[in-house]
Design a protein around this motif. Sequence first.
Motif, PDB file in Angstrom:
ATOM      1  N   SER A  45      50.212  43.246  42.513  1.00 16.15           N
ATOM      2  CA  SER A  45      50.716  41.788  42.635  1.00 16.15           C
ATOM      3  C   SER A  45      49.379  40.996  42.951  1.00 16.15           C
ATOM      4  O   SER A  45      48.330  41.616  43.471  1.00 16.15           O
ATOM      5  N   PRO A  46      49.230  39.675  42.685  1.00 14.94           N
ATOM      6  CA  PRO A  46      48.150  38.693  43.094  1.00 14.94           C
ATOM      7  C   PRO A  46      47.609  38.984  44.558  1.00 14.94           C
ATOM      8  O   PRO A  46      46.634  39.145  44.713  1.00 14.94           O
ATOM      9  N   ASP A  47      48.737  39.045  45.429  1.00 12.71           N
ATOM     10  CA  ASP A  47      48.510  39.232  46.983  1.00 12.71           C
ATOM     11  C   ASP A  47      47.503  40.626  47.047  1.00 12.71           C
ATOM     12  O   ASP A  47      46.875  40.480  47.866  1.00 12.71           O
ATOM     13  N   GLU A  48      48.171  41.562  46.320  1.00 11.67           N
ATOM     14  CA  GLU A  48      47.485  42.909  46.726  1.00 11.67           C
ATOM     15  C   GLU A  48      46.038  42.767  46.242  1.00 11.67           C
ATOM     16  O   GLU A  48      45.348  43.823  46.583  1.00 11.67           O
ATOM     17  N   ARG A  49      45.624  42.052  45.005  1.00  4.35           N
ATOM     18  CA  ARG A  49      44.538  42.094  44.340  1.00  4.35           C
ATOM     19  C   ARG A  49      43.516  41.524  45.345  1.00  4.35           C
ATOM     20  O   ARG A  49      42.246  41.609  45.219  1.00  4.35           O
ATOM     21  N   ARG A  50      43.883  40.521  46.189  1.00  2.00           N
ATOM     22  CA  ARG A  50      42.901  39.805  47.197  1.00  2.00           C
ATOM     23  C   ARG A  50      42.457  40.844  48.145  1.00  2.00           C
ATOM     24  O   ARG A  50      43.192  41.647  48.649  1.00  2.00           O
ATOM     25  N   ARG A  51      41.150  40.721  48.528  1.00  2.00           N
ATOM     26  CA  ARG A  51      40.644  41.583  49.542  1.00  2.00           C
ATOM     27  C   ARG A  51      41.446  41.438  50.980  1.00  2.00           C
ATOM     28  O   ARG A  51      41.360  40.303  51.244  1.00  2.00           O
ATOM     29  N   VAL A  52      41.790  42.539  51.359  1.00  2.00           N
ATOM     30  CA  VAL A  52      42.455  42.750  52.690  1.00  2.00           C
ATOM     31  C   VAL A  52      41.349  42.662  53.914  1.00  2.00           C
ATOM     32  O   VAL A  52      40.351  42.975  53.833  1.00  2.00           O
ATOM     33  N   CYS A  53      41.645  41.386  54.819  1.00  2.00           N
ATOM     34  CA  CYS A  53      40.796  41.285  55.834  1.00  2.00           C
ATOM     35  C   CYS A  53      40.970  42.341  56.970  1.00  2.00           C
ATOM     36  O   CYS A  53      42.156  42.894  57.285  1.00  2.00           O
ATOM     37  N   GLU A  54      39.764  42.995  57.284  1.00  2.00           N
ATOM     38  CA  GLU A  54      39.979  44.198  58.375  1.00  2.00           C
ATOM     39  C   GLU A  54      39.707  43.572  59.810  1.00  2.00           C
ATOM     40  O   GLU A  54      38.761  42.824  60.056  1.00  2.00           O
ATOM     41  N   VAL A  55      40.514  43.984  60.609  1.00  2.00           N
ATOM     42  CA  VAL A  55      40.441  43.641  62.073  1.00  2.00           C
ATOM     43  C   VAL A  55      40.176  44.880  62.873  1.00  2.00           C
ATOM     44  O   VAL A  55      40.727  45.932  62.810  1.00  2.00           O
TER      45      VAL A  55
ATOM     46  N   PRO B  34      34.041  45.150  60.595  1.00  2.00           N
ATOM     47  CA  PRO B  34      35.199  44.400  60.422  1.00  2.00           C
ATOM     48  C   PRO B  34      35.123  43.013  59.779  1.00  2.00           C
ATOM     49  O   PRO B  34      33.864  42.416  60.195  1.00  2.00           O
ATOM     50  N   ASP B  35      35.994  42.253  59.514  1.00  2.00           N
ATOM     51  CA  ASP B  35      35.957  40.713  59.386  1.00  2.00           C
ATOM     52  C   ASP B  35      36.101  40.032  60.783  1.00  2.00           C
ATOM     53  O   ASP B  35      35.527  38.883  60.827  1.00  2.00           O
ATOM     54  N   VAL B  36      36.757  40.603  61.732  1.00  2.00           N
ATOM     55  CA  VAL B  36      37.013  40.055  63.053  1.00  2.00           C
ATOM     56  C   VAL B  36      37.235  41.043  63.970  1.00  2.00           C
ATOM     57  O   VAL B  36      37.765  42.179  63.584  1.00  2.00           O
ATOM     58  N   ALA B  37      36.802  40.870  65.085  1.00  2.00           N
ATOM     59  CA  ALA B  37      36.946  41.927  66.305  1.00  2.00           C
ATOM     60  C   ALA B  37      37.699  41.172  67.601  1.00  2.00           C
ATOM     61  O   ALA B  37      37.595  40.108  67.638  1.00  2.00           O
ATOM     62  N   VAL B  38      38.853  42.222  67.970  1.00  2.00           N
ATOM     63  CA  VAL B  38      39.803  41.478  68.741  1.00  2.00           C
ATOM     64  C   VAL B  38      39.606  42.369  69.917  1.00  2.00           C
ATOM     65  O   VAL B  38      40.004  43.756  69.948  1.00  2.00           O
ATOM     66  N   LEU B  39      39.107  42.058  71.158  1.00  2.00           N
ATOM     67  CA  LEU B  39      38.665  43.022  72.176  1.00  2.00           C
ATOM     68  C   LEU B  39      39.369  42.509  73.469  1.00  2.00           C
ATOM     69  O   LEU B  39      39.633  41.125  73.806  1.00  2.00           O
ATOM     70  N   ALA B  40      39.936  43.340  74.271  1.00  2.00           N
ATOM     71  CA  ALA B  40      40.522  43.342  75.602  1.00  2.00           C
ATOM     72  C   ALA B  40      39.465  43.147  76.431  1.00  2.00           C
ATOM     73  O   ALA B  40      38.211  43.841  76.497  1.00  2.00           O
TER      74      ALA B  40
END
Length: 799
Positions: free
Chosen positions: A571-581, A623-629
Motif C-alpha cells: 500500500s502507499p503507506d507501506e511504501r513510505r519509509r518507516v521511521c526508526e525509534v 535511528p530517526d529519534v532516540a527515546v531515553l529513560a
Amino acid sequence: MSRASQVFALAPLAQDEAVELLRDRATAVRPEFRVDEAGHTEIARLCAGLDGLPLAIELAASRLRTLTVGQMTDRLENRFALLTGGCRTAPAHQRTLRGMIDWSYELCAPAERLLWNRLTVFAGGFSLEGAEGVCSGEGIGETEVLDLLDRLVAQSVVLTCEIDGLPRYRLLETVREYGRERLADSGEQEEVRRRHHDFHLAVAHRIDRNWYGPGQVENLARLRAEHANLLVALDYDGDPRPRFALAAALCWHWCVGGFLSDVRRQFERALAAAPEPSVERARALLAATWVAQMQGDLATADRWLDEADALGEWLGDPWVRNQVGGLRGVSAHYRGRPEESICRYEEARAAATALGDEREAASWLLALVCGQAYAGDPRAVETGGQAVAAAEASGERWGRAQMLMALGHEAWARGDRDTTRTRVRSALESMRGFNDHAMVARMVELPAWATAADGAPERAARLLGLADALWNDAGSSICAFGPQMAEQHARCEQVVIGALGEASYRKAFTEGGIRRTPGRAVDFALAAESDAATAWDGDTGVDGDIDAKETAPCAMRRQHGPATAHTEPPSPDERRRVCEVLLVEDDRTVRESTRLVLEERGYRVCTAADGVTGLTLFRQQTPDVAVLAGRLPGLDGVSLAGRIREESGVPILLMSDRDDPADVVTGLEAGADDCLAKPFDGSVLLARVRALLRRTVSADRRPDTRAVRFGDLVYCPVSLEVYKDGKAVHLTTTELKLLREFAASPGTVLTRDILLERVWGCAWSGDTHVVDVQVMRLRTKIGRDRIETVRGFGYKLRA
C-alpha cells in the motif's frame, strides 16, 4: 554487674517483636498513635535501623512525641545523640543508648575491647579467617582471636550468621559505630584499614592465580560474601597502586560472580584518581578492557588497550603487551573478524607459554577454542576436545562450559543435532552454581535458536525472554558478542513472532523472563532441552521435510521464512519509509508498553534495557529519534543523551522519573531536545515524537559530518576519532567537546564565556579558569600552536 545482664542488653529482638514493642511504647507516649499498612513498613525500617535493641526502641518511642517515624529513621546517622532521654530514675546505662553501650564495653576484658574496636573495620560481616588476618597483632595473638571472638558472641557483641552456606559473623550497626569511634580514638584506625586492604588483596590474588582449577564456585561464593568488604578495601586511601592491584585481581568476581553491571564505575573511578604510569595501572587497564568488551563498548576498550600497550612498552613488560595482543583478538572477534581473532589468540597462547604463565596460557587456549568453533574452523573439534578433557580432569568448570557451548554452536551450524543437544546439556550442567548472568544468557540463546528451528516457537520465546532478562541484569546484550550472534538472535526472534504472532510471542517472552537468576535459568533451559530432545528424535519441523544435509540455521530460514506466494502489492503507506525509534528503558513494563504504543503508530522500534547496550545499538544503526529513560544501569540516560549528541544530530526525547524543572534543565543541557515526565499518556508521547521528527533536518540539508583536516590534525565529528601526524590522539570527553566547538568555527575567536556555556553549561557560570586549564591540556595533545590565544578575548583554532 553480671555478664548475663549485658547479654540481655545487647541481644536484638526478632523483627515482629521489635515492631510490637515500638508500637506499644509509642502508643503510651502518644495515645493517638495509629499504624496503617504503609506505617507498618516505616516502623519495620526504623526497628531495623535500631538493630532491634530493646533500649534503643524504648528511647526512639519517647522521641515520637515530636518526630514522625520517617524523621526518626532519617536521623539515625547520629543515633547516640538522638536516643537519649530515658527515665531519670532508671540506672545510668538505661537512660541513653550511648550509656548502654558504654556499660557493655566496660564489662569486656581489655583484649575483648581491642578486638571489638578492630572488627569495626569490616563491612557487612566477616569470616574467622578475616578476623584472624586483620585483627591479630599488637595485643592479640592470632591463636587468641577465636577464643576472644567466642566470648564476644556469648555477650551478644558479635552475632553469627550464614551466607551461601559459609559461617559468618557480624556486628550490629550500633555496636559497630561505637567501636569505630573507639578505634579512631586509639590511633590504630589507619593501620587496621591497611591490614584489611592487604588481607582482601591476598585473598583475591590467590583466587585469581588459581582460577583454572577446582573450587571455582566456592571461591566466587566466598568473594560474594565479602563483597561489601571488597568495596571498602577499594576505597582505602593509601598508595593507589594496591587499589589497582585489587580491582584487577577481582576480575572473576566482577565478571563471573554477578557484578558485571556494577564494576565499570569502580575501574573508571580508580583510573581517574591515579593517572600516573605503573605496572599496576597497566594491569587494571587490561581488566577494565575485559569489562568494556563484555558490555559491548569496544571504543572504550580500544582506548584502554592503547594506553596499556604504551605502558607495557614503557615498562618493558612483555606480559602486559602479550595480554594487550590477546584482548585485541577479543575485540576483533566481537567485531566479526574471526581470522584476526584466532591469529591473535594463537600468538597470545604461545607467548604466555614461553613466559611460563600457565594460567594465561589456559585462558588463551579457551579463547582459541571458542574463536575456532564460532568461526567454523575445522580444527575446533580436535583442539576443543583436548581442552575440554583437560578441564574436566582438573575439575575446572567455567571454561569447560564456555568451550562446550562454543562447540555446540559449531555442531548446530553443521546440522548435527544430537551432538548439539549433548554439548548444550553438558555446558549448562557445568554452569550450575555460577552467578554469571552474561555467560548463562549466551548459553540460553543457542537452545532458543535450535528450539525455534525445530518447530517449538512458544518454548523458544520463553528462552528468548529468559536470555533477555539475564542480559538486562548483566548490563550487556547479545549485540556485544559480535554480529554473527546478533544476526542469529534476530533471525530466531523473527521466526518465533512469525509462528506465534506478536501478542502470543510477548506473553511467552514475559513468562520466560520471570526466571531471571542464573541458577533458575540453567534449570529452565535444561528442562527445555529435555522437552526438545523428544522433538529432535521425532519430527524435524512443522512440515517434516527438512533435508538431513541442510544446516540448522538454513533450515530455520527456509522453514519459517516469509511466504513469497500470493503477496499483495504494498500500500502507499507501506511504501513510505518507516521511521526508526531507539527506545532505552530498564523498566520492562514501561519499555514494553511504550514500544507497543510506538509500533501501533507504525514506527519500527529497537529496544535496550541499559545505557551501554543503547549506545551500541545507536552506533550500529542510527535511528530517526532516540527515546531515553533518565535512570538507566551502566550508562545513565543523561550521559547517554550527551554521548549521542556528541556523535550525531538525532533528536532525543528524555523520559524523567519525576516532573521536576531541575531534571528538565539537566536533560536539555546534556543534549536532549525534549523532556517528558513519567507517567505519561501514550498520545502525548506520540505527539512529542512526531514534533521531534518534524524538526529534524532533512538528509540533504544536514551538515557534512565527514572527517575534517587542520594541517596535521584530522578530526571526525561522527566517530570522535582524532589523529595527529597519522597517529591516534585520545582525548577526554571535555577535550572532545572543546575540539568540537573549535572545529565548528575554525579561525573564529571563541570567548571564554562562550566556551564555558557550550561545554560546561550554566553550572560553571563565571568560572572561566576551568576553560584555560582544559584548553592548555588540549594543546598538549593536538599541538600547542594549533589553538591560538587572543589576549583579552579567548581562543581560536588555526585553520
